[in-house]
Scaffold this motif. Structure first.
Motif, PDB file in Angstrom:
ATOM      1  N   ILE A  80      -3.690  -1.481  -7.152  1.00  7.87           N
ATOM      2  CA  ILE A  80      -2.998  -2.154  -6.068  1.00  7.87           C
ATOM      3  C   ILE A  80      -3.669  -1.930  -4.713  1.00  7.87           C
ATOM      4  N   SER A  81      -4.191  -0.723  -4.470  1.00  7.60           N
ATOM      5  CA  SER A  81      -4.758  -0.434  -3.159  1.00  7.60           C
ATOM      6  C   SER A  81      -5.983  -1.272  -2.847  1.00  7.60           C
ATOM      7  N   ASP A  82      -6.651  -1.779  -3.871  1.00  2.00           N
ATOM      8  CA  ASP A  82      -7.842  -2.595  -3.664  1.00  2.00           C
ATOM      9  C   ASP A  82      -7.547  -4.090  -3.758  1.00  2.00           C
ATOM     10  N   ASN A  83      -6.276  -4.470  -3.912  1.00  2.00           N
ATOM     11  CA  ASN A  83      -5.919  -5.881  -4.063  1.00  2.00           C
ATOM     12  C   ASN A  83      -4.664  -6.218  -3.260  1.00  2.00           C
ATOM     13  N   LEU A  84      -4.666  -5.770  -2.025  1.00  2.00           N
ATOM     14  CA  LEU A  84      -3.536  -5.997  -1.128  1.00  2.00           C
ATOM     15  C   LEU A  84      -3.896  -7.003  -0.051  1.00  2.00           C
ATOM     16  N   GLY A  88      -5.139 -10.798   6.495  1.00  4.21           N
ATOM     17  CA  GLY A  88      -6.320 -10.111   5.972  1.00  4.21           C
ATOM     18  C   GLY A  88      -5.974  -9.478   4.642  1.00  4.21           C
ATOM     19  N   GLY A  89      -6.957  -8.866   4.011  1.00  3.08           N
ATOM     20  CA  GLY A  89      -6.684  -8.239   2.729  1.00  3.08           C
ATOM     21  C   GLY A  89      -7.928  -7.737   2.046  1.00  3.08           C
ATOM     22  N   ARG A  90      -7.728  -7.316   0.807  1.00 10.88           N
ATOM     23  CA  ARG A  90      -8.813  -6.771  -0.001  1.00 10.88           C
ATOM     24  C   ARG A  90      -8.835  -7.431  -1.369  1.00 10.88           C
ATOM     25  N   GLY A  91      -9.979  -7.315  -2.016  1.00 10.68           N
ATOM     26  CA  GLY A  91     -10.105  -7.734  -3.401  1.00 10.68           C
ATOM     27  C   GLY A  91      -9.782  -9.195  -3.618  1.00 10.68           C
ATOM     28  N   SER A  92      -8.905  -9.466  -4.592  1.00  9.26           N
ATOM     29  CA  SER A  92      -8.621 -10.837  -4.992  1.00  9.26           C
ATOM     30  C   SER A  92      -7.416 -11.418  -4.280  1.00  9.26           C
ATOM     31  N   SER A  93      -6.945 -10.799  -3.202  1.00 11.78           N
ATOM     32  CA  SER A  93      -5.767 -11.301  -2.511  1.00 11.78           C
ATOM     33  C   SER A  93      -6.071 -12.634  -1.826  1.00 11.78           C
ATOM     34  N   LEU A  94      -5.052 -13.500  -1.772  1.00 11.37           N
ATOM     35  CA  LEU A  94      -5.178 -14.784  -1.083  1.00 11.37           C
ATOM     36  C   LEU A  94      -5.431 -14.587   0.397  1.00 11.37           C
ATOM     37  N   GLU A 145       1.092  -8.960   0.505  1.00 12.21           N
ATOM     38  CA  GLU A 145       0.747  -9.593  -0.762  1.00 12.21           C
ATOM     39  C   GLU A 145       0.183  -8.551  -1.727  1.00 12.21           C
ATOM     40  N   VAL A 146       0.654  -8.586  -2.959  1.00 12.08           N
ATOM     41  CA  VAL A 146       0.086  -7.752  -4.017  1.00 12.08           C
ATOM     42  C   VAL A 146      -0.556  -8.696  -5.024  1.00 12.08           C
ATOM     43  N   ALA A 147      -1.879  -8.725  -5.044  1.00 15.08           N
ATOM     44  CA  ALA A 147      -2.583  -9.626  -5.954  1.00 15.08           C
ATOM     45  C   ALA A 147      -2.446  -9.159  -7.394  1.00 15.08           C
TER      46      ALA A 147
END
Length: 458
Positions: free
Chosen positions: A404-408, A434-440, A397-399
Motif C-alpha cells: 500500500i505504501s508504494d501505491n497511494l 499526486g501519488g506513487r506507483g500505479s495510483s490514478l 486513493e489506494v491503488a
C-alpha cells in the motif's frame, strides 16, 4: 472551428430564443428564460513553470415553455468559448473563429408529457440528463448518460444524451424505462485523456519499438439492438429511499480492440514499428441498487452496481516485409465485478457541514483487480450571512492494498466562494493531486492547478 459550425450555432440560438419574442398566445406568455455565464481561469503549476491553461468559459442559456396543460418543453445551449487564439498561419487572420474559438452544442432539448395516455404515466423525449443514484457525485449506478471528463475539477460530470424516458407511478412505486439509441464516448480534456483508456500499446508489447502510434474509434452500428435499455423501480420504506435498476448496452469507455504494427525503415523491424490502435466498445449489462436515509440528522447513502461485461478479444497484427502474422489475445476477460459507494454527511451546531465518502472503483476502471479505493471528504462553512463560504476537500486513493505504501494517491481541494449578490459567485480554489506507483492520482501529478471563476446565474 469553421464558419459553418459558427453559423449552425447562431441558428440554434435563434431557434431557442425566437419563442421569447413578445408575440401573442400561450407559448410566449408561459415562456421562461434562464441560465448562467461562467468565466473561468486556470493556472497550471504541475510542470517547471506556471502556465495559463487553455480552458473554456461557459454560457448556458435555457428556455422552458409550458404551451399546454401536461406539456413542458425545455431547451438549452452550451457555449464553450476559449481565450487563446488558434491562429497558425497568415491566412488564419481573417477567420474570427480562430481568434476566439467557440464550441456550441444543444445541451438539452426535450418534451415532457405528463399523464400521457393514462393517469400516472409521464414520458420525456429528447436530449436529456437522466441521473440515477443517491451518492454524492460518485454514482456507480448512474449509467445512462455519457461522461464529461473535460474538466478535472469536476471529473464526475455527465453529458445529456438523446433518450426516451417513461415513468409510471403506482402503489407508491416509480417504474422507469429508458431507451437510448447511440453509444456516446466520453468528452475528454483538450490534448488529454490517453492515460484513461488505451494511451499506448498493451504492456505485453513493451519489447516492441513503436516509433509512431495513431488511433481510431470503431463505434457500434446503429442497430436497434445496440441501443441502451434500462429499467428502474424506486420507492420508500421505513423512511429510506431505495431503487433497483438494470441497464443493458455498451460501456461508454472504449478499450483497445485491435493493434496493427507495420515495420518501418528497412522493413525488418530493426528500425521499429508504426502502430495503429483501434478503440472499440464492449457490450455490458449491470444490476444496480441504492439507498439513502437520515438518522438523527446524519445523512446516509450507499449504492452498488454489479457489472456483467461480455468477454472481448484483441487482434494484434504484425507486418514485416510481405509477411503478416495475426494473434488474438484476451482484452477483457468477461468476469463480473462490483463498483460501490457509501457515505454520510452531517451539519454541526456551529454551522460546519461535513461529508465523507468511500468509493470502490471509478467509471473507467474495469475488472476486480483494476478497481482502486477512493476515500473523499469535505468540510465547509458559511460566514457573513452566507456571503462567504470556506470549503476544504481531500482525497486518498489506494491503488492496491498489497504494498500500500508504494501505491497511494492523494488530493487536496480547498475552495473559497464569495457571493456579493444573489446569483453571483466569485470562486478561487485549487486542485492538487499526486501519488506513487500505479495510483490514478500519480498519472495526474502534472495537472495541479489553481482556478478562479466568476459565475452569474439568471
Amino acid at each position: 472551428m469553421n464558419a459553418g459550425v459558427c453559423a449552425r450555432g447562431r441558428i440554434a440560438l435563434m431557434l431557442v430564443l425566437v419563442p421569447l419574442a413578445p408575440t401573442p398566445g400561450v407559448l410566449a406568455q408561459s415562456a421562461r428564460v434562464g441560465g448562467f455565464l461562467s468565466l473561468d481561469r486556470r493556472f497550471e503549476f504541475g510542470g517547471d513553470s506556471v502556465m495559463v491553461a487553455d480552458f473554456y468559459n461557459r454560457f448556458r442559456p435555457e428556455l422552458s415553455v409550458g404551451p399546454a396543460e401536461d406539456v413542458y418543453l425545455f431547451a438549452s445551449l452550451d457555449f464553450r468559448f476559449y481565450d487563446f487564439p488558434t491562429v497558425r498561419s497568415q491566412s488564419d487572420l481573417d477567420d474570427i473563429e480562430r481568434h476566439s474559438p467557440t464550441d456550441v452544442t444543444l445541451w438539452e432539448g426535450y418534451v415532457q408529457l405528463w399523464n400521457f395516455l393514462v393517469d400516472g404515466l409521464d414520458v420525456r423525449v429528447g436530449k436529456q440528463r437522466i441521473q440515477w443514484g443517491t451518492a454524492d457525485e460518485m454514482n456507480p449506478t448512474d449509467r445512462v448518460n455519457a461522461y464529461d471528463f473535460s474538466d478535472l475539477v469536476s471529473f464526475t460530470a455527465r453529458v445529456p444524451t438523446w433518450a426516451t424516458l417513461a415513468e409510471y407511478y403506482v402503489a407508491g412505486l416509480t417504474l422507469t424505462g429508458v431507451w437510448s439509441p447511440a453509444v456516446h464516448p466520453p468528452i475528454m480534456p483538450r490534448g488529454g485523456g490517453a492515460a484513461l483508456f488505451g494511451g499506448g500499446p498493451p504492456a505485453s508489447l513493451d519489447e516492441v519499438a513503436i516509433t509512431s502510434l495513431k488511433d481510431r474509434f470503431e463505434l457500434p452500428s446503429r442497430r436497434l439492438s445496440n441501443g441502451l435499455w434500462a429499467l428502474k423501480i424506486a420507492g420508500n420504506a421505513g423512511g429510506a429511499d431505495y431503487s433497483f435498476s438494470y441497464v443493458s448496452g455498451y460501456d461508454g469507455v472504449p478499450f483497445l480492440s485491435r493493434l496493427d504494427l507495420l515495420a518501418t525503415g528497412d522493413g525488418t523491424g530493426a528500425d521499429g514499428f508504426a502502430g495503429v490502435m483501434t478503440l472499440g466498445f464492449a457490450r455490458t449489462r449491470s444490476l444496480g441498487a441504492d439507498v439513502a436515509t437520515d438518522i438523527r440528522g446524519i445523512g446516509l447513502w450507499g449504492e452498488a452496481v454489479l457489472v456483467l461485461p461480455e468477454a472481448q478479444e484483441r487482434v494484434v497484427t504484425t507486418t514485416i516485409g510481405d509477411a503478416t502474422t495475426l494473434e488474438r489475445v484476451a482484452a477483457l476477460d468477461g468476469a463480473s465485478y462490483v463498483r460501490s459507494t457509501v457515505g454520510l454527511d452531517y451539519t454541526f451546531s456551529g454551522g460546519w457541514y461535513a461529508n465523507a465518502q468511500w468509493s470502490h472503483g471509478l467509471f473507467f476502471e474495469r475488472g476486480s483487480d483494476e478497481l482502486h479505493d477512493y476515500f473523499m471528504g469535505r468540510l465547509e462553512r458559511s460566514f457573513l450571512q452566507d456571503e462567504l463560504k470556506v470549503a476544504f476537500g481531500g482525497a486518498m486513493e489506494v491503488a492496491t492494498w498489497s504494498g500500500i505504501s508504494d501505491n497511494l494517491g492523494y488530493g487536496v481541494f480547498p475552495e473559497l466562494t464569495y457571493s456579493p449578490a444573489d446569483n453571483v459567485e466569485l470562486v478561487v480554489g485549487a486542485f492538487v493531486v499526486g501519488g506513487r506507483g500505479s495510483s490514478l492520482f500519480r498519472a495526474w501529478d502534472r495537472t495541479d492547478q489553481v482556478y478562479t471563476r466568476v459565475k452569474v446565474s439568471f
